[in-house]
Design a protein around this motif. Sequence first.
Motif, PDB file in Angstrom:
ATOM      1  N   MET A   1      41.072  42.336  50.023  1.00  0.00           N
ATOM      2  CA  MET A   1      41.979  41.525  49.374  1.00  0.00           C
ATOM      3  C   MET A   1      41.394  40.981  48.099  1.00  0.00           C
ATOM      4  O   MET A   1      42.000  40.106  47.459  1.00  0.00           O
ATOM      5  N   HIS A   2      40.235  41.604  47.587  1.00  0.00           N
ATOM      6  CA  HIS A   2      39.667  40.935  46.211  1.00  0.00           C
ATOM      7  C   HIS A   2      40.578  41.749  45.167  1.00  0.00           C
ATOM      8  O   HIS A   2      40.911  42.874  45.069  1.00  0.00           O
ATOM      9  N   MET A   3      41.166  40.801  44.175  1.00  0.00           N
ATOM     10  CA  MET A   3      41.899  40.960  43.151  1.00  0.00           C
ATOM     11  C   MET A   3      40.764  41.670  42.127  1.00  0.00           C
ATOM     12  O   MET A   3      39.705  41.213  42.239  1.00  0.00           O
ATOM     13  N   ALA A   4      41.277  42.492  41.408  1.00  0.00           N
ATOM     14  CA  ALA A   4      40.292  42.958  40.155  1.00  0.00           C
ATOM     15  C   ALA A   4      40.903  42.481  38.798  1.00  0.00           C
ATOM     16  O   ALA A   4      41.911  42.162  38.672  1.00  0.00           O
ATOM     17  N   ASP A   5      39.983  42.465  38.014  1.00  0.00           N
ATOM     18  CA  ASP A   5      40.400  41.990  36.554  1.00  0.00           C
ATOM     19  C   ASP A   5      41.572  42.804  35.847  1.00  0.00           C
ATOM     20  O   ASP A   5      42.388  42.261  35.301  1.00  0.00           O
ATOM     21  N   ALA A   6      41.453  44.305  36.342  1.00  0.00           N
ATOM     22  CA  ALA A   6      42.484  45.050  35.681  1.00  0.00           C
ATOM     23  C   ALA A   6      44.029  44.633  36.139  1.00  0.00           C
ATOM     24  O   ALA A   6      44.848  45.110  35.788  1.00  0.00           O
ATOM     25  N   LEU A   7      44.025  43.777  37.389  1.00  0.00           N
ATOM     26  CA  LEU A   7      45.128  43.562  37.931  1.00  0.00           C
ATOM     27  C   LEU A   7      46.050  42.264  37.521  1.00  0.00           C
ATOM     28  O   LEU A   7      47.025  42.058  38.094  1.00  0.00           O
ATOM     29  N   VAL A   8      45.092  41.395  36.704  1.00  0.00           N
ATOM     30  CA  VAL A   8      45.596  40.071  36.286  1.00  0.00           C
ATOM     31  C   VAL A   8      45.796  39.906  34.926  1.00  0.00           C
ATOM     32  O   VAL A   8      45.199  40.576  34.157  1.00  0.00           O
ATOM     33  N   SER A   9      46.992  39.213  34.441  1.00  0.00           N
ATOM     34  CA  SER A   9      47.277  39.135  33.187  1.00  0.00           C
ATOM     35  C   SER A   9      46.122  37.715  32.808  1.00  0.00           C
ATOM     36  O   SER A   9      45.641  37.103  33.596  1.00  0.00           O
ATOM     37  N   PRO A  10      45.895  37.577  31.446  1.00  0.00           N
ATOM     38  CA  PRO A  10      44.837  36.675  31.014  1.00  0.00           C
ATOM     39  C   PRO A  10      45.555  35.020  31.254  1.00  0.00           C
ATOM     40  O   PRO A  10      44.897  34.118  31.797  1.00  0.00           O
ATOM     41  N   VAL A  11      46.978  34.936  31.340  1.00  0.00           N
ATOM     42  CA  VAL A  11      47.583  33.666  31.632  1.00  0.00           C
ATOM     43  C   VAL A  11      47.330  33.463  33.190  1.00  0.00           C
ATOM     44  O   VAL A  11      46.822  32.249  33.685  1.00  0.00           O
ATOM     45  N   VAL A  12      47.724  34.288  34.033  1.00  0.00           N
ATOM     46  CA  VAL A  12      47.417  34.247  35.599  1.00  0.00           C
ATOM     47  C   VAL A  12      46.098  33.996  36.059  1.00  0.00           C
ATOM     48  O   VAL A  12      45.783  33.033  36.583  1.00  0.00           O
ATOM     49  N   GLY A  13      45.325  34.782  35.409  1.00  0.00           N
ATOM     50  CA  GLY A  13      43.709  34.626  35.576  1.00  0.00           C
ATOM     51  C   GLY A  13      43.120  33.179  35.092  1.00  0.00           C
ATOM     52  O   GLY A  13      42.520  32.659  35.821  1.00  0.00           O
ATOM     53  N   GLY A  14      43.697  32.871  33.899  1.00  0.00           N
ATOM     54  CA  GLY A  14      43.152  31.683  33.389  1.00  0.00           C
ATOM     55  C   GLY A  14      43.649  30.426  34.298  1.00  0.00           C
ATOM     56  O   GLY A  14      42.959  29.569  34.571  1.00  0.00           O
TER      57      GLY A  14
END
Lengths: 231, 300
Positions: free
Chosen positions: B1-14
């Motif tokens: 269930m680990h999300m990866a950097d490639a799947l998140v946008s900067p806004v959601v990640g931030g």
Amino acid sequence: MGTDRSTLLVTAIFILAVVSVPKFNLTAVAALGAFPVYLCTSSGIPPGRISGRLLKLSPFILFMAAGNILFDRAPVMELMGASVTGGMLSATVILAKTMVTLAALLSLTHTMPFHRMCRALSALRLPEVLVTQLILLYRYSSLLQQEAASMQKARDLRSFGRRGKELRRTAPLLGSLLLRTTGRAERIYKAMNARGFSGNLTFQKPEAFTARELAFAGLWALGFMTVRLIF
Amino acid sequence: MHMADALVSPVVGGVFWALSSTLIGWSAKKITEENDPKRTPLMGVLGAFILAAQMINFSIPGTGSSGHLGGGLLLAALLGPHRAFITLSSVLIIQSLFLADGGVLALGCNMFNIAFFPVFIAYPFFFRPLAGAAAPPFRLAAASMIAATAGLLLGASSVVVQTTLSGISELPFSTFLLFMLPIHLAIGMVEGMATWAVLSFILNRAPALLTGEKQPAIPPLVPAAVAIAALLTVTLLSPFASSAPDGLEWSIKRTGKTIAVQGKSEPGTPASAIAGATLLIVAAGGAGLALRRSRRERSA
């Protein structure tokens, strides 16, 4: 040359730059791949060590990339006479982004010892409780993993195929490992206490960024931004 | 269930970085206030235990597959929510740095999905009320199963929400949710059984580990407020994440038909971009080699 904390900052800015690339722009991700290549060649990390790990992508990433191929079948370009769909392009971008960001992270962990990384995180004002936790976890994970591997091997040698590997047989194994772990924690606490431990493995108080560190991070950020603007 | 950097946008990640950082700061403050240094090494070795326990697989009857302990709920039962959150977060940091599971920007999302839900939602709102203080076997089993499943289902739903809001995946929200929930329901039940089996073992052998520890109560409003804040912030901010389409997206929207690559060296065409990217990679590799050689010569 930057300090450890400015290097961590540059890596974070780099990852942000890669993640900000739109989903169809493969060349921008490829161009940003120059950064991990630079890290590898300048530090002398054997390329095989990084590339071997990059090929083992997580099933979740592969599933998401496959989903794009399946759900976006609109052709967006032709490449040497063959039609390329939006899904194929965006799936490739997902895989490329994963590889580029992982390559940068793995290069960083290969070049910066963990105790230095923790000191840098402390200097970046990460709570002392978490930094202490990271140091202890890193120190004891290899020891407990060896212990777990030995226990699993012993259980497997006494099992026949899948018989003997059920949860009801494995749970006492996990429980024993847990009890040994808590026993170990007691001994570690006594040893640390004898050496003056008071709750944290304290580092220096965080200081403000120096002009040199800011210039180092700023120049790299400018470089990443330039690549993003050009590609 | 680990999300990866490639799947998140900067806004959601931030946004999730900010939320998880707040939870880390809050948990660290609570731990400091407790002032119980004896439990600091316990957190360290229990984090290492979780990494080690994940290596020990057990067979799942009737499926031909195997599973392993996740450990979120078990840590909450042993350490209390605040210490468990810090411990699980440290495990996720180590996994992202050394095992290439997840990523740096996705770390906030992963802490929220994998640590926040089992520790701050499933444990205080499902496990503790259901298990009760005395924890008889049946209640402990039911509490472990329900709490582990609830934690995993909430985490899986959060992955779907984060991925959809990031706009990188083409998977429709409902399809993705229908795919994720049944899988994580099954994983949750296995996790619940494993947690129950280990907790039962500890109750028999070392009950003080579970009953003798201080477990600070969490004001029920705090985790609920964080969860609501997460959803609200992401929903409000997500339109800004994809407001500026790149050239290709703009062209597709505008023409609505196939775009042919011209293949010549006109500025801005993929051919020139590919050549430029290749040149940049070669130049970066060369610069790195030159830097290493000059360093070696200086030290010689």
